[in-house]
Design an enzyme around this catalytic site. Sequence first.
Site, PDB file in Angstrom:
ATOM      1  N   LYS A  84       0.860  -1.198   0.000  1.00 49.47           N
ATOM      2  CA  LYS A  84       0.000   0.000   0.000  1.00 49.47           C
ATOM      3  C   LYS A  84       0.892   1.243   0.000  1.00 49.47           C
ATOM      4  O   LYS A  84       1.761   1.401   0.862  1.00 49.47           O
ATOM      5  CB  LYS A  84      -0.879  -0.038   1.251  1.00 49.47           C
ATOM      6  CG  LYS A  84      -2.194   0.649   1.104  1.00 49.47           C
ATOM      7  CD  LYS A  84      -3.096   0.258   2.267  1.00 49.47           C
ATOM      8  CE  LYS A  84      -4.353   1.070   2.271  1.00 49.47           C
ATOM      9  NZ  LYS A  84      -5.124   0.831   3.498  1.00 49.47           N
TER      10      LYS A  84
HETATM   11  O1  G3P Z   1      -9.480   2.059   4.148  1.00 47.11           O
HETATM   12  C1  G3P Z   1      -9.120   3.321   4.606  1.00 47.11           C
HETATM   13  C2  G3P Z   1      -9.675   3.536   5.938  1.00 47.11           C
HETATM   14  O2  G3P Z   1      -8.980   2.820   6.914  1.00 47.11           O
HETATM   15  C3  G3P Z   1      -9.851   4.938   6.319  1.00 47.11           C
HETATM   16  O3  G3P Z   1     -11.054   4.962   6.938  1.00 47.11           O
HETATM   17  O4  G3P Z   1     -12.818   5.806   8.387  1.00 47.11           O
HETATM   18  O5  G3P Z   1     -10.416   6.438   8.814  1.00 47.11           O
HETATM   19  O6  G3P Z   1     -11.633   7.366   6.872  1.00 47.11           O
HETATM   20  P1  G3P Z   1     -11.501   6.227   7.792  1.00 47.11           P
END
Ligand code: G3P
Length: 216
Positions: A84
């Site tokens: 990633k």
């Molecule tokens: O897949 C990306 C994710 O981990 C980010 O999620 O909810 O932190 O925006 P969030």
Amino acid sequence: MKIFIDSADMNEIRKANAMGLLDGVTTNPSLAAKAGRKDFEQLLKEICREVNGPVSAEVVSTDTPGMLAEAEKLVKIHSNIVIKIPLTEEGLNAVKTLSGKGIKTNVTLCFSPTQALLAAKAGATYISPFVGRLDDIAQDGMSLVSEIITIYRNYGYKTQVLVASVRSPMHVVKAALMGADVVTIPFSVIPQLVSHPLTDKGLARFLEDWKKLQGK
Ligand code: G3P
């Protein structure tokens, strides 16, 4: 549509896998911190033992040589590891090199169609538009997904659209309707995808009628 879990918590990953819905896993440094997993390599080994599918492991270097050095170590952990990489100029350089070596990449922190186009040109395996974080700033995250799908279809790019930063079942429904390749969902969204009040009501009635039939 493939479903990945967005988690670094082995309990969550095991539970989701037991439901038979997991095609892969995505992690990131914030998720590792949330799960208290400093031992990132060990965590990745555990995930790869549990889930038979792509497992995204994020680099923390911000320069191309650093990213490439991390990637070389990470790919040795298991053949299912996907590197990633953040969507920066340095990141795109790294993606270009890794894709040339046949190493799979997931380009993360994508917030615009131009970023997605460049990631595909660099040879990314997956592009991760962060839909929830766009919604957070009053922009429609799923519109970005739709634009990326159109652009990739227009030119036949093979990069898979992996919808990330998913916060609700509607993100999943829209992703599926748009034809996204993958959604990665936090564990908390899984029950929301499963349960329906009419299922619960219907089951209660079936059981009640069954009891009546037995004269109980
Ligand atoms: O897949 C990306 C994710 O981990 C980010 O999620 O909810 O932190 O925006 P969030």
